[in-house]
Write an enzyme that holds these catalytic residues in place. Structure first.
Site, PDB file in Angstrom:
ATOM      1  CG  ASP A 163      -1.693  -5.380  -6.134  1.00  0.00           C
ATOM      2  OD1 ASP A 163      -1.569  -6.615  -6.051  1.00  0.00           O
ATOM      3  OD2 ASP A 163      -0.731  -4.613  -6.354  1.00  0.00           O
ATOM      4  CG  HIS A 185      -2.752  -2.895 -10.965  1.00  0.00           C
ATOM      5  ND1 HIS A 185      -2.776  -4.208 -10.577  1.00  0.00           N
ATOM      6  CD2 HIS A 185      -1.900  -2.263 -10.113  1.00  0.00           C
ATOM      7  CE1 HIS A 185      -1.973  -4.366  -9.533  1.00  0.00           C
ATOM      8  NE2 HIS A 185      -1.421  -3.205  -9.237  1.00  0.00           N
ATOM      9  CG  HIS A 211      -3.856  -0.972  -5.858  1.00  0.00           C
ATOM     10  ND1 HIS A 211      -3.045  -0.760  -4.771  1.00  0.00           N
ATOM     11  CD2 HIS A 211      -3.056  -1.471  -6.834  1.00  0.00           C
ATOM     12  CE1 HIS A 211      -1.806  -1.112  -5.077  1.00  0.00           C
ATOM     13  NE2 HIS A 211      -1.780  -1.549  -6.330  1.00  0.00           N
ATOM     14  CG  ASP A 241       4.008  -5.331  -8.261  1.00  0.00           C
ATOM     15  OD1 ASP A 241       3.602  -4.220  -8.649  1.00  0.00           O
ATOM     16  OD2 ASP A 241       3.471  -5.964  -7.329  1.00  0.00           O
ATOM     17  CG  HIS A 242       0.537  -6.145 -10.690  1.00  0.00           C
ATOM     18  ND1 HIS A 242      -0.239  -7.155 -10.173  1.00  0.00           N
ATOM     19  CD2 HIS A 242       1.091  -5.519  -9.617  1.00  0.00           C
ATOM     20  CE1 HIS A 242      -0.171  -7.135  -8.854  1.00  0.00           C
ATOM     21  NE2 HIS A 242       0.626  -6.155  -8.487  1.00  0.00           N
ATOM     22  CG  HIS A 253       1.167  -0.497  -9.520  1.00  0.00           C
ATOM     23  ND1 HIS A 253       0.426  -0.667  -8.369  1.00  0.00           N
ATOM     24  CD2 HIS A 253       1.146   0.835  -9.796  1.00  0.00           C
ATOM     25  CE1 HIS A 253      -0.024   0.515  -7.965  1.00  0.00           C
ATOM     26  NE2 HIS A 253       0.398   1.444  -8.814  1.00  0.00           N
ATOM     27  CG  HIS A 305       1.278  -8.591  -3.609  1.00  0.00           C
ATOM     28  ND1 HIS A 305       2.614  -8.361  -3.804  1.00  0.00           N
ATOM     29  CD2 HIS A 305       0.625  -7.794  -4.476  1.00  0.00           C
ATOM     30  CE1 HIS A 305       2.768  -7.450  -4.769  1.00  0.00           C
ATOM     31  NE2 HIS A 305       1.569  -7.085  -5.193  1.00  0.00           N
TER      32      HIS A 305
HETATM   33 FE    FE Z   1       1.243  -5.459  -6.649  1.00  0.00          FE
HETATM   34 ZN    ZN Z   2      -0.228  -2.715  -7.445  1.00  0.00          ZN
END
Ligand code: FE
Ligand code: ZN
Length: 260
Positions: free
Chosen positions: A138, A61, A119, A65-66, A63, A176
Site C-alpha cells: 500500500d 505491512h 502508510h 487485509d495484508h 494491516h 489494491h
Molecule cells: Fe491494504
Molecule cells: Zn494497508
C-alpha cells in the site's frame, strides 16, 4: 559462463473487496511465496490450481487485509513468514525479520527489502532485481499512493522517491485495484498531462471489461502519478503552488485526495 536464471512465475488473483493476492513461484527451487495474506481461501485455491506449495509469506505491512491470513496459512502449509523488523510485534507468526536494504535468497533470486514508511511506520516493499519486479503493498498504487496513517508527508515522499530510483521498466504490483478512482483524482491536479489523459482512457476500457490495471511500471508512474510528480512545474501550477517546497506540494495533493 553464466547460466540464465529462469523467470519467476507471477500469479495474481482477486481477494476481499479490492485487494489482489499474488503468488511468486521459482520453478528451479520450487519456492513459492505469497505477497501478504489478504484472504486464506483464494490463496489456497490459487496454490491448488497452480500445483505449487507455499514456502514463504512476504508481508508488506501489518494491516488486516495484508497479514490477516498469516497464522492460518502458516498452520496449513508450514511456510516461513518474512517481514519488517520494525513490525515484528504486529506481524503474526513472523520468522525472519528484515531491515532496509537487506537481501534474502529466494532460490537463486536475490530479493531486496526496502523500508517505505508513510502508510504505516513499518511498511516494506519486496524487490526482485534480476526479474525487475517490485511488490509495493500500500505504498504506491497505480496513479496513487497509500493514505498516511502512521507517517508524515515527508516520510511518504521519501519512500516514493526511493521507488523512483528503481529502473523505469520495473514491473510494479500494488495491493489494491484503486486505479480508476485514482485516475479521476489525478486529472483534477494534473489536467494538462497528455500521458495521464491517454492512460485514463485505457484504464476506463480495462475496467469496463473487468480487467486488472496492475501491474504498472515505475516509468509509467513517473510520467502520470501525481504523487510522483510533485516537483513538476505544470502540476505545481495547477494546484496553485508554483515554486513551493516539494514536500508542501506533496502534502497538499495528499490532503486533496483524502477529501476527494
Ligand atoms: Fe491494504
Ligand atoms: Zn494497508
Amino acid at each position: 559462463m553464466t547460466t540464465a536464471t529462469p523467470q519467476l512465475d507471477i500469479h495474481m488473483f482477486p481477494c476481499l473487496e479490492d485487494n489482489y493476492g499474488f503468488l511468486v513461484h521459482d520453478p528451479e527451487s520450487g519456492f513459492t511465496a505469497c505477497i501478504d495474506t489478504p484472504e486464506v481461501e483464494p490463496i489456497l485455491r490459487a496454490l491448488d490450481e497452480k500445483g505449487w506449495q507455499l514456502t514463504h509469506i512476504l508481508n508488506t505491512h501489518h494491516h488486516f487485509d495484508h497479514a490477516g491470513g498469516n497464522l492460518e496459512l502458516k498452520e496449513k502449509t508450514d511456510c516461513i513468514i518474512v517481514g519488517s523488523r520494525k513490525d515484528a510485534k504486529r506481524l503474526p507468526g513472523i520468522d525472519i525479520q528484515m531491515g532496509d536494504g537487506d537481501t534474502y535468497l529466494f532460490g537463486a533470486h536475490e530479493l531486496t527489502i526496502l523500508e517505505t514508511p508513510g502508510h504505516t511506520s513499518g511498511h516494506v516493499i519486496y524487490y526482485f532485481a534480476d526479474s525487475g519486479i517490485a511488490f509495493v503493498g500500500d505504498t504506491l498504487f497505480a496513479l496513487g499512493c497509500g493514505r498516511l496513517f502512521e507517517g508524515t508527508p515527508e516520510d511518504m515522499l521519501q519512500s516514493l522517491q526511493k521507488l523512483q530510483e528503481l529502473p523505469d521498466t520495473t514491473l510494479v504490483y500494488c495491493a489494491h485495484e484503486y486505479t480508476q478512482d485514482n485516475a479521476r483524482f489525478a486529472l483534477t491536479v494534473d489536467p494538462d498531462n497528455g500521458d495521464l489523459r491517454t492512460r485514463s482512457t485505457e484504464i476506463k476500457k480495462l475496467r469496463e471489461r473487468g480487467k486488472p490495471t496492475i501491474p504498472t511500471t515505475i516509468g509509467l508512474e513517473k510520467r502520470t502519478n501525481p504523487f510522483m510528480r510533485t516537483a513538476d512545474a505544470e502540476l505545481q501550477e495547477a494546484v496553485g503552488m508554483s515554486g513551493a517546497p516539494e514536500v508542501e506540494v506533496f502534502a497538499e495533493v495528499r490532503a486533496r485526495k483524502d477529501r476527494f
